[in-house]
Design a protein around this motif. Structure first.
Motif, PDB file in Angstrom:
ATOM      1  N   SER A 309     -21.120   3.746  32.835  1.00 55.97           N
ATOM      2  CA  SER A 309     -22.519   3.847  33.272  1.00 55.97           C
ATOM      3  C   SER A 309     -22.805   3.045  34.546  1.00 55.97           C
ATOM      4  O   SER A 309     -21.974   2.240  34.992  1.00 55.97           O
ATOM      5  N   ALA A 310     -24.016   3.237  35.075  1.00 55.30           N
ATOM      6  CA  ALA A 310     -24.460   2.453  36.239  1.00 55.30           C
ATOM      7  C   ALA A 310     -24.517   0.967  35.894  1.00 55.30           C
ATOM      8  O   ALA A 310     -24.201   0.114  36.723  1.00 55.30           O
ATOM      9  N   GLN A 311     -24.900   0.660  34.664  1.00 52.03           N
ATOM     10  CA  GLN A 311     -24.926  -0.747  34.220  1.00 52.03           C
ATOM     11  C   GLN A 311     -23.524  -1.351  34.307  1.00 52.03           C
ATOM     12  O   GLN A 311     -23.341  -2.496  34.751  1.00 52.03           O
ATOM     13  N   GLN A 312     -22.529  -0.572  33.899  1.00 50.35           N
ATOM     14  CA  GLN A 312     -21.146  -1.074  33.943  1.00 50.35           C
ATOM     15  C   GLN A 312     -20.639  -1.177  35.382  1.00 50.35           C
ATOM     16  O   GLN A 312     -19.842  -2.056  35.703  1.00 50.35           O
ATOM     17  N   ALA A 313     -21.142  -0.283  36.260  1.00 50.24           N
ATOM     18  CA  ALA A 313     -20.785  -0.382  37.685  1.00 50.24           C
ATOM     19  C   ALA A 313     -21.299  -1.702  38.248  1.00 50.24           C
ATOM     20  O   ALA A 313     -20.583  -2.424  38.954  1.00 50.24           O
ATOM     21  N   TYR A 314     -22.544  -2.005  37.904  1.00 47.17           N
ATOM     22  CA  TYR A 314     -23.134  -3.262  38.382  1.00 47.17           C
ATOM     23  C   TYR A 314     -22.332  -4.459  37.853  1.00 47.17           C
ATOM     24  O   TYR A 314     -22.013  -5.388  38.598  1.00 47.17           O
ATOM     25  N   GLN A 315     -21.985  -4.399  36.572  1.00 43.54           N
ATOM     26  CA  GLN A 315     -21.240  -5.495  35.945  1.00 43.54           C
ATOM     27  C   GLN A 315     -19.895  -5.720  36.631  1.00 43.54           C
ATOM     28  O   GLN A 315     -19.513  -6.854  36.937  1.00 43.54           O
ATOM     29  N   LEU A 316     -19.180  -4.631  36.901  1.00 38.60           N
ATOM     30  CA  LEU A 316     -17.856  -4.750  37.527  1.00 38.60           C
ATOM     31  C   LEU A 316     -17.955  -5.314  38.947  1.00 38.60           C
ATOM     32  O   LEU A 316     -17.162  -6.171  39.341  1.00 38.60           O
ATOM     33  N   ALA A 317     -18.933  -4.824  39.711  1.00 39.77           N
ATOM     34  CA  ALA A 317     -19.081  -5.327  41.089  1.00 39.77           C
ATOM     35  C   ALA A 317     -19.514  -6.788  41.075  1.00 39.77           C
ATOM     36  O   ALA A 317     -18.999  -7.609  41.851  1.00 39.77           O
ATOM     37  N   ALA A 318     -20.454  -7.119  40.171  1.00 42.24           N
ATOM     38  CA  ALA A 318     -20.908  -8.517  40.073  1.00 42.24           C
ATOM     39  C   ALA A 318     -19.765  -9.419  39.628  1.00 42.24           C
ATOM     40  O   ALA A 318     -19.587 -10.527  40.171  1.00 42.24           O
ATOM     41  N   ASN A 319     -18.968  -8.948  38.670  1.00 36.47           N
ATOM     42  CA  ASN A 319     -17.808  -9.739  38.230  1.00 36.47           C
ATOM     43  C   ASN A 319     -16.847  -9.997  39.388  1.00 36.47           C
ATOM     44  O   ASN A 319     -16.286 -11.083  39.514  1.00 36.47           O
ATOM     45  N   SER A 320     -16.644  -8.968  40.230  1.00 37.97           N
ATOM     46  CA  SER A 320     -15.674  -9.123  41.327  1.00 37.97           C
ATOM     47  C   SER A 320     -16.131 -10.199  42.304  1.00 37.97           C
ATOM     48  O   SER A 320     -15.316 -10.945  42.855  1.00 37.97           O
ATOM     49  N   ILE A 321     -17.441 -10.277  42.501  1.00 37.06           N
ATOM     50  CA  ILE A 321     -17.980 -11.312  43.398  1.00 37.06           C
ATOM     51  C   ILE A 321     -17.874 -12.685  42.736  1.00 37.06           C
ATOM     52  O   ILE A 321     -17.388 -13.651  43.329  1.00 37.06           O
ATOM     53  N   GLU A 322     -18.290 -12.735  41.465  1.00 38.44           N
ATOM     54  CA  GLU A 322     -18.235 -14.006  40.714  1.00 38.44           C
ATOM     55  C   GLU A 322     -16.804 -14.551  40.658  1.00 38.44           C
ATOM     56  O   GLU A 322     -16.593 -15.764  40.795  1.00 38.44           O
ATOM     57  N   ALA A 323     -15.825 -13.662  40.448  1.00 46.58           N
ATOM     58  CA  ALA A 323     -14.446 -14.102  40.228  1.00 46.58           C
ATOM     59  C   ALA A 323     -13.697 -14.397  41.519  1.00 46.58           C
ATOM     60  O   ALA A 323     -12.563 -14.877  41.480  1.00 46.58           O
ATOM     61  N   SER A 324     -14.317 -14.129  42.659  1.00 48.93           N
ATOM     62  CA  SER A 324     -13.596 -14.360  43.919  1.00 48.93           C
ATOM     63  C   SER A 324     -13.547 -15.853  44.238  1.00 48.93           C
ATOM     64  O   SER A 324     -14.329 -16.638  43.703  1.00 48.93           O
ATOM     65  N   PHE A 325     -12.636 -16.219  45.127  1.00 45.68           N
ATOM     66  CA  PHE A 325     -12.488 -17.618  45.533  1.00 45.68           C
ATOM     67  C   PHE A 325     -13.246 -17.898  46.838  1.00 45.68           C
ATOM     68  O   PHE A 325     -12.935 -18.851  47.549  1.00 45.68           O
ATOM     69  N   ALA A 326     -14.222 -17.067  47.147  1.00 50.32           N
ATOM     70  CA  ALA A 326     -15.024 -17.259  48.368  1.00 50.32           C
ATOM     71  C   ALA A 326     -16.013 -18.410  48.164  1.00 50.32           C
ATOM     72  O   ALA A 326     -16.322 -18.771  47.025  1.00 50.32           O
ATOM     73  N   PRO A 327     -16.520 -18.977  49.255  1.00 48.57           N
ATOM     74  CA  PRO A 327     -17.528 -20.036  49.134  1.00 48.57           C
ATOM     75  C   PRO A 327     -18.772 -19.547  48.384  1.00 48.57           C
ATOM     76  O   PRO A 327     -19.150 -18.373  48.514  1.00 48.57           O
ATOM     77  N   GLU A 328     -19.399 -20.444  47.613  1.00 49.60           N
ATOM     78  CA  GLU A 328     -20.556 -20.074  46.787  1.00 49.60           C
ATOM     79  C   GLU A 328     -21.697 -19.473  47.618  1.00 49.60           C
ATOM     80  O   GLU A 328     -22.408 -18.587  47.151  1.00 49.60           O
ATOM     81  N   THR A 329     -21.880 -19.962  48.828  1.00 51.16           N
ATOM     82  CA  THR A 329     -22.981 -19.437  49.662  1.00 51.16           C
ATOM     83  C   THR A 329     -22.744 -17.955  49.975  1.00 51.16           C
ATOM     84  O   THR A 329     -23.679 -17.153  49.941  1.00 51.16           O
ATOM     85  N   ASP A 330     -21.506 -17.592  50.253  1.00 45.20           N
ATOM     86  CA  ASP A 330     -21.181 -16.175  50.498  1.00 45.20           C
ATOM     87  C   ASP A 330     -21.421 -15.357  49.230  1.00 45.20           C
ATOM     88  O   ASP A 330     -21.993 -14.265  49.272  1.00 45.20           O
ATOM     89  N   LYS A 331     -20.990 -15.899  48.097  1.00 44.65           N
ATOM     90  CA  LYS A 331     -21.122 -15.156  46.839  1.00 44.65           C
ATOM     91  C   LYS A 331     -22.593 -14.883  46.521  1.00 44.65           C
ATOM     92  O   LYS A 331     -22.941 -13.789  46.067  1.00 44.65           O
ATOM     93  N   ARG A 332     -23.435 -15.890  46.766  1.00 50.82           N
ATOM     94  CA  ARG A 332     -24.876 -15.687  46.508  1.00 50.82           C
ATOM     95  C   ARG A 332     -25.440 -14.588  47.407  1.00 50.82           C
ATOM     96  O   ARG A 332     -26.211 -13.745  46.974  1.00 50.82           O
TER      97      ARG A 332
END
Ligand code: HPA
Ligand code: ZN
Length: 349
Positions: A309-332
């Protein structure tokens, strides 16, 4: 907050294609397309045991991880100079930009190249230059993760890490890849301890073909911050609870799992079950030139096969950002962009 239920299902493919996302599991040597393999072979005078692009591509019929790795290492044999590594990574970044990837963390295998006499400098400097250009020309934030080949010894991994130290500012972490079965994480205890001491992020392939015990080992012994693949964790309820409770990210690669016969059909993939179990699942391409698709192909085909679903699409994309090693300011900032994208789709109706 946008109303995800207001997004019509027929617009899901378009949404999947344009939503901003991070790719956290891509072996840059696995992005080498047959056309570029032949171009580099000609440029460098390397003889390939295939007559042409079509003959090479037709050999891409794998039965398990090892059958793929044999071809993957053969393909990488055309990479000799700094410019070759740059060209390979740049070709990937152009695909990533088209897939709306805003953050990419690229695995590379120095041992595959140094064993052929290629200097570490050529490997890291070529890839690193492409990462810088990805930021300035494509607005993709990119970093490198140095992987140890687990079919080789821990002494060789330790030597590889020390050899890379003059370029320590050019990579952010270490990983563990290649043949999994018979090479448990515990074999690399000291080199991961050393990498942690040096301040590198740590990830490892575990539970792709190997048992749940390998995932436990990656967590408890190597003390990784993400598990690459991890799909075999489903067979161990206590492990599933540990992964969910700790929000340990898993970088799942459905088309890879399909092509390497980890699952018989994409419809049998356990990604939906793992999301339902509350795991921090991300979607990735692994070796896109070999497995029939880049990141958006993975999203589109997996969503179609599993009816997500669209909800799961959002979850996967949000997870990918959360799980990255990028600086927190970029992630926000990226989370705001992701929400704005979904909002746009919800409002048009
Ligand atoms: N697994 C292990 N090693 C690898 C892979 C993979 O999927 N791709 C490239 N090296
Ligand atoms: Zn991988």
């Amino acid at each position: 907050m946008f109303k995800v239920h207001a997004i019509p299902p027929d617009r899901l493919p378009e949404l999947l294609s344009v939503m901003p996302k991070a790719e956290l599991h891509i072996h840059i040597e696995g992005s080498l397309e047959p056309e570029l393999i032949f171009e580099l072979a000609q440029r460098n005078g390397v003889q390939l045991p295939y007559a042409d692009v079509a003959a090479l591509r037709s050999a891409y019929a794998f039965t398990n991880l090892q059958s793929f790795l044999d071809l993957y290492y053969a393909g990488a044999s055309v990479l000799l100079r700094e410019q070759d590594f740059y060209d390979m990574a740049w070709a990937y970044f152009e695909k990533a930009a088209a897939d709306h990837v805003l953050r990419a963390e690229l695995f590379f295998d120095p041992q595959t190249h140094t064993a052929r006499g290629v200097p570490t400098a050529a490997v890291i400097e070529g890839l690193s230059r492409a990462c810088r250009d990805a930021q300035s020309q494509l607005n993709i934030s990119a970093d490198l993760i140095l992987c140890f080949l687990r079919h080789l010894s821990e002494e060789e991994a330790l030597a590889t890490l020390e050899e890379a130290m003059p370029w320590r500012e050019h990579f952010i972490g270490v990983g563990l890849d290649s043949s999994e079965l018979g090479h448990p994480p515990e074999k690399f205890t000291r080199v991961f301890a050393r990498a942690r001491e040096l301040g590198f992020h740590c990830v490892a392939h575990a539970g792709e073909e190997g048992p749940p015990a390998y995932v436990w080992g990656a967590l408890d012994v190597l003390q990784v911050e993400r598990i690459d693949h991890g799909v075999q964790a489903i067979h161990d309820a206590a492990l599933m609870k540990r992964l969910a409770d700790s929000r340990m990210p898993l970088t799942v690669c459905p088309l890879s799992n399909l092509k390497l016969c980890v699952f018989k059909n994409l419809a049998d993939h356990n990604l939906g079950q793992m999301l339902d179990a509350g795991l921090c699942i991300t979607l990735n391409s692994d070796d896109p030139a070999y497995f029939g698709g880049y990141l958006n192909d993975n999203y589109l085909q997996t969503f179609a096969a599993l009816d997500l679903s669209a909800q799961q699409a959002y979850q996967l994309a949000a997870n990918s950002i959360e799980a990255s090693f990028a600086p927190e300011t970029d992630k926000r900032r990226w989370m705001h962009e992701l929400k704005a994208c979904f909002q746009g789709f919800a409002e048009q109706d």
